[in-house]
Enzyme design. Structure first.
Site, mmCIF file in Angstrom:
data_model
loop_
_atom_site.group_PDB
_atom_site.id
_atom_site.type_symbol
_atom_site.label_atom_id
_atom_site.label_comp_id
_atom_site.label_asym_id
_atom_site.label_seq_id
_atom_site.Cartn_x
_atom_site.Cartn_y
_atom_site.Cartn_z
ATOM 1 N N GLU A 1 6.548 5.364 4.622
ATOM 2 C CA GLU A 1 6.069 3.972 4.782
ATOM 3 C C GLU A 1 6.823 3.089 3.802
ATOM 4 O OE1 GLU A 1 2.028 3.273 5.951
ATOM 5 O OE2 GLU A 1 1.941 5.459 6.201
ATOM 6 N N LYS B 1 10.812 -0.272 6.059
ATOM 7 C CA LYS B 1 10.969 1.136 5.941
ATOM 8 C C LYS B 1 12.453 1.377 6.280
ATOM 9 C CE LYS B 1 6.628 2.053 8.380
ATOM 10 N NZ LYS B 1 5.977 2.454 9.670
#
Length: 297
Positions: A3, A61
DNA sequence: ACCTCCCCCTGACAGC
DNA sequence: TGCTGTCAGGGGGAGG
């Protein structure tokens, strides 16, 4: 290390070593790491050898490294288990090492950038850069308003100064799906994955199955505040690490796992109200929440 | 255009 | 011990 906070930890670690570095050689040990580079590994290496890396940039990301003088960049995504590590050029191969870039920095000398990836969902590719539609900087780490075509469809992340809160709120109104699903949709808001979605929803006291369109303006504002707070705090703690997969460029784990209030806390008391944290199946994964203070509406 | 499902792959762990 | 099933923080594409 999937993440936003984990990817940002990697970006910040790579930038000082890679910006201004020349790629001297490329070794590809597993073609699957280049599935998004359609011409294959020989082309990948040929394009990269001799090129100078300008910066290391991130949106959500995704990472990319623009190459000096060109309109192209190396795009990287870590998938579920990818790592980018800085090593000595002659360092022993990492477990699951897929690609090694041998770089030379004007001050730091020779280094190896190792791409290791257990589950091979991550990838590297060389891609063309195109202008951003709004002419704002494409990501964090560079002021250039240029984005790789493979990343162009990914929304700005909530830590990006050009993220448009009003646009996001308007998009939620049109969505008929659960708010958690929407938080995971990288086309609307990027950088949030399963952990930080659960943590943000817990902090904002929103049930993950609440319909996005049913959220009030105030609730959406609260949610965005909490998404940002959770991401910032995780970033300050070096990211979340459950095992050896999620590490910075030196292979070190972060500390945010100690700060989790919902994710992975099944059966434990809620830190806010004492209710029991529940885990429900969700999209082949799971949602963690407190049924007492995140009530379904 | 939206939404859901399914796919890609490896390894750790629980339970039998 | 060894087998089997389950689970894991990703994105993309097919098809409804």
């Amino acid at each position: 290390m999937p993440e936003l906070p984990e990817v940002e930890v990697v970006r910040a670690g790579l930038a000082p070593a890679m910006s201004g570095s020349v790629v001297r050689a490329v070794s590809v040990f597993d073609e699957r790491a280049l599935t998004r580079h359609l011409p294959g590994s020989a082309d990948f290496a040929a394009r990269l050898e001799g090129a100078t890396v300008d910066a290391v940039v991130r949106r959500g990301k995704f990472l990319w490294m623009p190459l000096v003088g060109g309109s192209s960049a190396v795009v990287g995504h870590l998938g579920m288990s990818g790592q980018l590590l800085l090593r000595a050029p002659d360092a022993a191969p990492e477990r699951h090492e897929r690609v090694r870039l041998f770089i030379e920095h004007p001050r730091h000398g020779e280094l190896a950038v190792v791409f290791a990836d257990q589950r091979t969902f991550g990838s590297l590719a060389i891609d063309q850069l195109v202008p951003t539609p709004d002419a704002r900087p494409a990501g964090y780490g560079s002021d250039a308003a240029l984005i790789p075509t493979q990343v162009a469809h990914i929304a700005r992340d909530p830590l990006d100064p050009a993220f448009d809160d009003d646009l996001f709120r308007a998009a939620l109104r049109r969505r008929s799906s659960a708010i958690k699903r929407v938080l995971l949709d990288q086309n609307l808001i990027s950088g949030v994955g399963n952990i930080y979605a659960d943590e943000s929803l817990w902090a904002a006291r929103i049930h993950p199955e609440t319909l996005a369109s049913a959220l009030s303006t105030v609730a959406v504002r609260r949610l965005l505040v909490e998404v940002r707070a959770v991401l910032q705090k995780a970033l300050a703690e070096g990211g979340t690490s459950f095992d050896a997969q999620y590490v910075n460029v030196n292979g070190e784990a972060g500390y945010f796992a100690h700060s989790l209030n919902a994710y992975g806390q099944t059966g434990k008391p809620c830190a806010r109200c004492g209710g029991e944290i529940r885990r429900d199946a969700f999209m082949n994964r799971s949602s963690h929440y407190c049924p007492r203070c995140q009530r379904r509406r």
